[in-house]
Design a protein around this motif. Structure first.
Motif, PDB file in Angstrom:
ATOM      1  N   ALA A  23       0.856  -1.183   0.000  1.00 26.23           N
ATOM      2  CA  ALA A  23       0.000   0.000   0.000  1.00 26.23           C
ATOM      3  C   ALA A  23       0.896   1.239   0.000  1.00 26.23           C
ATOM      4  CB  ALA A  23      -0.900  -0.006   1.223  1.00 26.23           C
ATOM      5  N   GLY A  24       0.470   2.266  -0.726  1.00 20.23           N
ATOM      6  CA  GLY A  24       1.271   3.494  -0.810  1.00 20.23           C
ATOM      7  C   GLY A  24       2.049   3.549  -2.109  1.00 20.23           C
ATOM      8  N   GLN A  25       2.200   2.392  -2.765  1.00 18.93           N
ATOM      9  CA  GLN A  25       2.987   2.369  -4.006  1.00 18.93           C
ATOM     10  C   GLN A  25       2.129   2.686  -5.231  1.00 18.93           C
ATOM     11  OE1 GLN A  25       5.287  -1.516  -3.582  1.00 18.93           O
ATOM     12  NE2 GLN A  25       6.946  -0.010  -3.897  1.00 18.93           N
ATOM     13  N   PHE A  26       2.804   2.963  -6.336  1.00 17.02           N
ATOM     14  CA  PHE A  26       2.108   3.227  -7.599  1.00 17.02           C
ATOM     15  C   PHE A  26       2.741   2.406  -8.709  1.00 17.02           C
ATOM     16  CE2 PHE A  26       5.311   5.680  -9.864  1.00 17.02           C
ATOM     17  CZ  PHE A  26       6.144   6.097  -8.856  1.00 17.02           C
ATOM     18  N   PHE A  27       2.024   2.302  -9.809  1.00 15.16           N
ATOM     19  CA  PHE A  27       2.538   1.667 -11.022  1.00 15.16           C
ATOM     20  C   PHE A  27       2.409   2.687 -12.145  1.00 15.16           C
ATOM     21  CE2 PHE A  27       2.623  -2.872  -9.817  1.00 15.16           C
ATOM     22  CZ  PHE A  27       1.787  -2.886  -8.705  1.00 15.16           C
ATOM     23  N   VAL A  28       3.151   2.485 -13.212  1.00 16.04           N
ATOM     24  CA  VAL A  28       2.911   3.224 -14.449  1.00 16.04           C
ATOM     25  C   VAL A  28       2.066   2.291 -15.324  1.00 16.04           C
ATOM     26  CG1 VAL A  28       3.937   4.260 -16.499  1.00 16.04           C
ATOM     27  CG2 VAL A  28       5.026   4.560 -14.259  1.00 16.04           C
ATOM     28  N   TRP A  29       0.887   2.750 -15.701  1.00 14.17           N
ATOM     29  CA  TRP A  29      -0.101   1.888 -16.350  1.00 14.17           C
ATOM     30  C   TRP A  29      -0.267   2.206 -17.828  1.00 14.17           C
ATOM     31  CZ3 TRP A  29      -2.170  -1.852 -13.297  1.00 14.17           C
ATOM     32  CH2 TRP A  29      -2.078  -1.670 -11.916  1.00 14.17           C
ATOM     33  N   ARG A  30      -0.520   1.156 -18.612  1.00  9.64           N
ATOM     34  CA  ARG A  30      -0.913   1.279 -20.018  1.00  9.64           C
ATOM     35  C   ARG A  30      -2.083   0.317 -20.236  1.00  9.64           C
ATOM     36  NH1 ARG A  30       4.516   1.926 -19.765  1.00  9.64           N
ATOM     37  NH2 ARG A  30       5.394   3.686 -20.946  1.00  9.64           N
TER      38      ARG A  30
ATOM     39  N   PRO B 262       1.240   7.203 -14.373  1.00 13.44           N
ATOM     40  CA  PRO B 262       1.373   6.676 -13.008  1.00 13.44           C
ATOM     41  C   PRO B 262       0.097   6.879 -12.197  1.00 13.44           C
ATOM     42  CG  PRO B 262       2.542   8.751 -13.190  1.00 13.44           C
ATOM     43  CD  PRO B 262       1.938   8.472 -14.546  1.00 13.44           C
ATOM     44  N   PHE B 263      -0.385   5.823 -11.583  1.00 11.89           N
ATOM     45  CA  PHE B 263      -1.506   5.902 -10.647  1.00 11.89           C
ATOM     46  C   PHE B 263      -1.185   5.020  -9.447  1.00 11.89           C
ATOM     47  CE2 PHE B 263      -4.121   8.408 -13.272  1.00 11.89           C
ATOM     48  CZ  PHE B 263      -4.047   7.931 -14.574  1.00 11.89           C
ATOM     49  N   SER B 264      -1.462   5.551  -8.261  1.00 12.63           N
ATOM     50  CA  SER B 264      -1.196   4.811  -7.024  1.00 12.63           C
ATOM     51  C   SER B 264      -2.322   3.824  -6.759  1.00 12.63           C
ATOM     52  CB  SER B 264      -1.112   5.787  -5.843  1.00 12.63           C
ATOM     53  OG  SER B 264      -0.204   6.821  -6.126  1.00 12.63           O
ATOM     54  N   LEU B 265      -2.025   2.796  -5.980  1.00 14.99           N
ATOM     55  CA  LEU B 265      -3.085   1.898  -5.531  1.00 14.99           C
ATOM     56  C   LEU B 265      -3.953   2.671  -4.542  1.00 14.99           C
ATOM     57  CD1 LEU B 265      -1.137  -1.429  -4.914  1.00 14.99           C
ATOM     58  CD2 LEU B 265      -2.423  -0.718  -6.948  1.00 14.99           C
ATOM     59  N   SER B 266      -5.276   2.497  -4.669  1.00 16.48           N
ATOM     60  CA  SER B 266      -6.160   3.234  -3.745  1.00 16.48           C
ATOM     61  C   SER B 266      -6.814   2.284  -2.734  1.00 16.48           C
ATOM     62  CB  SER B 266      -7.237   3.971  -4.549  1.00 16.48           C
ATOM     63  OG  SER B 266      -8.032   3.054  -5.281  1.00 16.48           O
ATOM     64  N   ALA B 267      -6.315   1.050  -2.697  1.00 22.10           N
ATOM     65  CA  ALA B 267      -6.722   0.108  -1.658  1.00 22.10           C
ATOM     66  C   ALA B 267      -5.538  -0.834  -1.437  1.00 22.10           C
ATOM     67  CB  ALA B 267      -7.949  -0.676  -2.092  1.00 22.10           C
TER      68      ALA B 267
ATOM     69  N   GLY C  35       6.519  -1.366 -12.573  1.00 23.68           N
ATOM     70  CA  GLY C  35       6.520  -1.108 -11.135  1.00 23.68           C
ATOM     71  C   GLY C  35       6.300  -2.401 -10.369  1.00 23.68           C
ATOM     72  N   PRO C  36       5.866  -2.310  -9.109  1.00 22.77           N
ATOM     73  CA  PRO C  36       5.508  -1.103  -8.369  1.00 22.77           C
ATOM     74  C   PRO C  36       6.682  -0.218  -8.002  1.00 22.77           C
ATOM     75  CG  PRO C  36       5.517  -2.976  -6.889  1.00 22.77           C
ATOM     76  CD  PRO C  36       5.790  -3.514  -8.264  1.00 22.77           C
ATOM     77  N   TYR C  37       6.369   1.046  -7.868  1.00 24.19           N
ATOM     78  CA  TYR C  37       7.378   2.037  -7.480  1.00 24.19           C
ATOM     79  C   TYR C  37       6.900   2.818  -6.256  1.00 24.19           C
ATOM     80  CZ  TYR C  37       8.909   1.326 -12.350  1.00 24.19           C
ATOM     81  OH  TYR C  37       9.310   0.768 -13.540  1.00 24.19           O
ATOM     82  N   GLY C  38       7.846   3.577  -5.678  1.00 25.87           N
ATOM     83  CA  GLY C  38       7.487   4.484  -4.586  1.00 25.87           C
ATOM     84  C   GLY C  38       7.840   3.909  -3.227  1.00 25.87           C
ATOM     85  N   ARG C  39       8.169   4.847  -2.321  1.00 27.04           N
ATOM     86  CA  ARG C  39       8.544   4.385  -0.974  1.00 27.04           C
ATOM     87  C   ARG C  39       7.657   4.994   0.085  1.00 27.04           C
ATOM     88  NH1 ARG C  39      12.488   7.806   1.577  1.00 27.04           N
ATOM     89  NH2 ARG C  39      13.470   6.042   2.595  1.00 27.04           N
ATOM     90  N   LEU C  40       6.439   5.455  -0.327  1.00 27.93           N
ATOM     91  CA  LEU C  40       5.471   5.961   0.657  1.00 27.93           C
ATOM     92  C   LEU C  40       4.738   4.750   1.252  1.00 27.93           C
ATOM     93  CD1 LEU C  40       4.386   8.900   1.462  1.00 27.93           C
ATOM     94  CD2 LEU C  40       2.381   8.274   0.113  1.00 27.93           C
TER      95      LEU C  40
END
Ligand SMILES: Cc1cc2nc3c(=O)[nH]c(=O)nc-3n(C[C@H](O)[C@H](O)[C@H](O)COP(=O)(O)OP(=O)(O)OC[C@H]3O[C@@H](n4cnc5c(N)ncnc54)[C@H](O)[C@@H]3O)c2cc1C
Length: 460
Positions: A259-266, A278-283, A317-322
């Motif tokens: 949770a907190g991470q995002f992917f770059v989506w196509r 890029p959109f983060s997971l919202s759950a 991804g996933p990417y991000g360290r939040l």
């Protein structure tokens, strides 16, 4: 997606604290090693006898080394990405990029001046001779032009005038520029061929950069997409101009995501699908489905609302360290504005905390813009999260993350009133740049230590 914690065990990305130090040490060691190569090649002594050429050699070596570090910084190497996070990597990428291009410009001028002095020829004539007669120099000149174009279009003022896709496409020329610069280093660069150690170092550095890009920016995404085969399950409206996209796939409990991470989506839904967003997971990822939620801000985010069930979704991804990995203590305070609620909504579901240890501030212009209200109130009831909705227009006469209605009370005074022991919390922030900056300022002034403040910016 229910807010109850998922039963299925989900692979989580791991992070070791020493990774960050190791990456930093490797980068600085390569810079020092390059300088040592120059010194061992009589660089210092030559500064006296032939200043321009010797200084030109040093700037060229450092520029080449930084250029390779550039490629490694953005190669999406998981250990580096998880240790620094995308926005910090993007910030360091910018600094290293402009430093590398400045050193490259110095290299061109100094070497030309040095050779002109040695040949007792005019500077322009010497430049022409260098480019047209030295092996690999025509390629290097083309490479320099490509890198120059990348640098110019990355200057903020220029970048603002370009659509993100156009800027991104131009930025890919950096790979071409780096590739074209290499031959002249090997054919003309005395420092590259002066010793087996130097040659081994440069070949290893180039191979590592090229290898990292191929493995982590090409190979890994292809492998993960082939393995997990994500498709759109359903698209659900969430609020004004916001939709959630539910995705299903194979072995999602083995996809290392938090949770907190995002992917770059196509999404393979027609022309323009190759543009990654890029959109983060919202759950919280629960091992069987993923959810993203997007606000309609332009063509790329708008088309999510028209996605059909069964549409194939490709991801990087996933990417991000939040994520939970940066958390230092038990208590958490989350600050979200607008669509910035997405990663924080997921974190509230995944992070462990006791009732009363978590507080959420959700900022929106109007009640109707509040997202995931039912889910958040369910979390509040079940897990004892304190939720504060901050509604109303922005203050016109002061920089504040609070609605105008709170003026003139200073932000941190409001903060201390609502969360008296904020300094004992990990603060997670996500929202527009200026708003995020105001929250970070308040948190610091309220005594929250820097290593307990974590933020994700939705714009690079
Ligand atoms: C780490 C991260 C996480 C994000 N998570 C979410 C989320 O959960 N929900 C959500 O609604 N939005 C999220 N965004 C923002 C979202 O990616 C942009 O709104 C979207 O890419 C806009 O594209 P567009 O074609 O709709 O609009 P455009 O008109 O192309 O762009 C609108 C704005 O988005 C920026 N942008 C466009 N494409 C990209 C890109 N590929 N990468 C970065 N910025 C871009 C542009 O610079 C511009 O400022 C996130 C952004 C980042 C960087």
């Amino acid at each position: 997606m229910s807010t109850t914690l998922s039963a299925r065990r989900v692979a989580r990305p791991s992070v070791r604290a020493w990774w960050r130090d190791a990456a930093g040490l490797t980068a600085w060691s390569s810079v020092l090693f390059v300088v040592a190569l120059w010194v061992s090649g009589r660089g210092v002594q030559d500064l006296v006898s032939d200043f321009f050429t010797s200084a030109g050699r040093l700037t060229g070596l450092l520029s080449a080394d930084l250029l390779l570090l550039q490629l490694l910084l953005m190669a999406r190497i998981p250990w580096v990405e998880r240790s620094y996070g995308q926005d910090e990597l993007a910030r360091r990428h910018r600094i290293a990029g402009f430093t590398s291009i400045t050193l490259l410009a110095a290299h061109l001028v100094l070497i030309t001046l040095g050779y002109a002095a040695t040949d007792r020829s005019g500077v322009l004539g010497e430049a022409w001779t260098l480019v047209t007669t030295y092996p690999g120099m025509l390629l290097a000149a083309a490479g320099t032009a490509a890198l120059g174009m990348v640098a110019v279009t990355s200057v903020r003022a220029a970048r603002r005038r370009l659509r993100y896709e156009s800027w991104h496409l131009l930025h890919l020329y950096a790979y071409l520029g780096a590739g074209l610069a290499l031959p002249h280093q090997l054919w003309t660069g005395a420092d590259f061929t002066a010793s087996p150690v130097a040659t081994a170092f440069w070949w290893t550095a180039y191979a590592a950069a090229a290898g990292a890009v191929l493995v982590f920016r090409v190979g890994r995404p292809i492998w993960l997409n082939a393995r997990h085969r994500l498709v759109v399950e359903q698209v659900v409206p969430e609020g004004r101009g916001v939709v959630s996209v539910y995705l299903r796939g194979r072995d999602l409990d083995r996809l290392p995501v938090a949770a907190g991470q995002f992917f770059v989506w196509r999404f393979a839904d027609g022309p323009g699908w190759t543009r990654g967003k890029p959109f983060s997971l919202s759950a919280a990822p629960d091992g069987s489905r993923l959810r993203i939620s997007a606000k309609d801000l332009g063509p790329g985010s708008r088309r999510l609302a028209t996605l059909r069930p069964g549409t194939r979704a490709f991801f990087e991804g996933p990417y991000g360290r939040l994520t939970a990995t940066v958390r230092k203590g038990r208590k958490i305070a989350l600050f979200a504005s607008g669509i910035g609620i997405t990663p924080l909504r997921a974190l509230l579901e995944e992070l462990p905390y006791r009732p009363g240890e978590a507080v959420l501030f959700q900022r929106a212009g109007h009640q109707a813009d509040l997202l995931f209200r039912r889910e958040l109130e369910d979390l509040a009831a079940r897990r004892g999260v304190r939720v504060h909705y901050l509604l109303g227009r922005r203050s016109r006469d002061r920089t504040s993350w609070l609605p105008a209605g709170y003026a003139p009370v200073p932000d941190e005074q409001v903060l201390r009133h609502l969360v008296p022991d904020l300094a004992a919390h990990d603060v997670y922030v996500c929202g527009p740049d200026a708003w995020t900056g105001a929250v970070l300022g308040s948190a610091r002034r309220a005594g929250v230590p820097a290593d307990r403040i974590h933020c994700e910016r939705f714009a690079w």
